[in-house]
Scaffold this motif. Structure first.
Motif, PDB file in Angstrom:
ATOM      1  N   GLU A  79     -38.900   0.693 -34.006  1.00 46.85           N
ATOM      2  CA  GLU A  79     -38.849  -0.683 -33.514  1.00 46.85           C
ATOM      3  C   GLU A  79     -38.755  -0.720 -31.988  1.00 46.85           C
ATOM      4  N   SER A  82     -42.229  -0.150 -30.733  1.00 48.74           N
ATOM      5  CA  SER A  82     -43.018  -1.356 -30.995  1.00 48.74           C
ATOM      6  C   SER A  82     -42.750  -2.419 -29.937  1.00 48.74           C
ATOM      7  N   LEU A  83     -41.480  -2.576 -29.548  1.00 50.00           N
ATOM      8  CA  LEU A  83     -41.136  -3.538 -28.505  1.00 50.00           C
ATOM      9  C   LEU A  83     -41.655  -3.090 -27.142  1.00 50.00           C
ATOM     10  N   ASP A  86     -45.511  -3.489 -27.272  1.00 54.01           N
ATOM     11  CA  ASP A  86     -45.954  -4.799 -27.771  1.00 54.01           C
ATOM     12  C   ASP A  86     -47.001  -4.619 -28.878  1.00 54.01           C
ATOM     13  N   THR A 108     -44.915  -5.135 -38.296  1.00 52.88           N
ATOM     14  CA  THR A 108     -43.634  -5.586 -37.765  1.00 52.88           C
ATOM     15  C   THR A 108     -43.696  -7.091 -37.508  1.00 52.88           C
ATOM     16  N   HIS A 111     -40.910  -7.509 -33.811  1.00 48.51           N
ATOM     17  CA  HIS A 111     -40.613  -6.106 -33.510  1.00 48.51           C
ATOM     18  C   HIS A 111     -39.525  -5.528 -34.428  1.00 48.51           C
TER      19      HIS A 111
END
Length: 315
Positions: A79, A82-83, A86, A108, A111
């Motif tokens: 996660e 992913s953040l 983006d 996701t 996120h």
């Protein structure tokens, strides 16, 4: 209390605005990651997925020891990446004795892990193993067809979930209009059994058909592989409803008595009420009304004179 600082530099402000929620979201990006241990087959699979999605994907080549998507606490690093990048989609590869050539695909939301599908890769053939005319090679970033063959994609829960993930992964940016000349590839997914899918990538060759629509032929260009569904995790029903919400500005209000037809297009119904002609008030009085009144007045006077003439006079 911690203070919220607004970005001062223009570049940082633009990045934050780009990642802010929008009424119409941008195309989804894919994050490609390696696990603690990967095989040569899995490395080739991840590289070719990155090649197919080169415009909208991010690939990390470093090993990640603490990513375990199906375990509680093992999704924290995933996660975070992913953040950081983006990305709304991810493909994670790992190789163990219990689960060889393991490929985890997922999505996701905000996120955080939304859903997961775990696949085993078998009978993999890379792009280099196919011989074809290089002029037919699909262009990077072109819009693909996606064909799902087999009843399992409509009846089996695991394959229905896999279909949703594959559609999000390979369809690219959502568009309203397409040019047939720009369609040069197709992804074919064939359900071999209730938990096994054959996946391949083909180029489209357009030939004359004597009509406006050309005749299409498929030329296999790779990659090609068998995907064995091992585990999958669906999102909670409450989370699914939250992700399906639409902004009020995007909801089209239904127009009364108007419908859409595939052939005629926009069709409308017109309701005409019964016309009460007798009760209708005219803006101006007709000229004939005055004449009728004069004639009626003359008749009354003539009748009155007649009555006066018949009454005898006093002697």
């Amino acid at each position: 209390m911690s203070q919220i600082k607004t970005p001062q530099k223009g570049r940082v402000r633009r990045v934050i605005q780009k990642r802010a929620p929008k009424l119409v979201e941008n195309g989804k990006k894919t994050l490609i990651l390696h696990g603690t241990r990967t095989s040569d087959v899995l490395n080739a699979v991840l590289s070719e997925i990155y090649h197919l999605k080169k415009d909208d994907s991010v690939k990390y080549s470093r090993r990640n020891d603490n990513i375990r998507p199906f375990e509680s606490g093992g999704e924290t690093s995933l996660e975070y990446f992913s953040l950081k990048t983006d990305c709304s989609l991810f493909v994670f590869g790992s190789h163990t004795k219990k689960r060889p050539n393991n490929l985890v695909m997922g999505r996701t939301y905000d996120h955080h892990i939304y859903d997961l599908v775990e696949l085993g890769v078998e009978n993999f053939k890379s792009m280099k193993s196919f011989s074809y005319d290089r002029k037919l090679a699909p262009q990077i970033g072109s819009k693909p067809f996606i064909a799902f063959i087999g009843e399992g994609f409509e009846s089996v829960e695991e394959l229905k979930h896999l279909k949703e993930v594959l559609l999000d992964l390979f369809r690219g940016e959502v568009v309203s209009n397409l040019n047939i000349a720009g369609l040069d590839r197709v992804y074919v997914c064939m359900a071999l059994s209730s938990n096994k899918v054959f996946f391949t990538h083909c180029a489209l060759r357009l030939k004359k058909s004597g009509t406006v629509v050309p005749r299409m032929e498929l030329v296999e260009v790779g990659p090609s592989m068998d995907l064995l569904v091992r585990r999958h995790r669906l999102p909670d029903e409450s989370l699914r409803k939250e992700t399906m919400k639409k902004a009020p500005e995007l909801i089209q209000k239904k127009v009364k008595n108007v419908s859409q037809d595939a052939i005629q297009g926009k069709v409308g119904r017109i309701y005409i009420p019964d016309q009460q002609v007798g009760e209708k008030t005219l803006p101006n009085k007709a000229k004939g009304v005055k004449r009728e009144r004069r004639e009626a007045k003359m008749k009354v006077e003539a009748k009155r004179q007649k009555q006066d003439s018949t009454i005898p006079s006093d002697p």
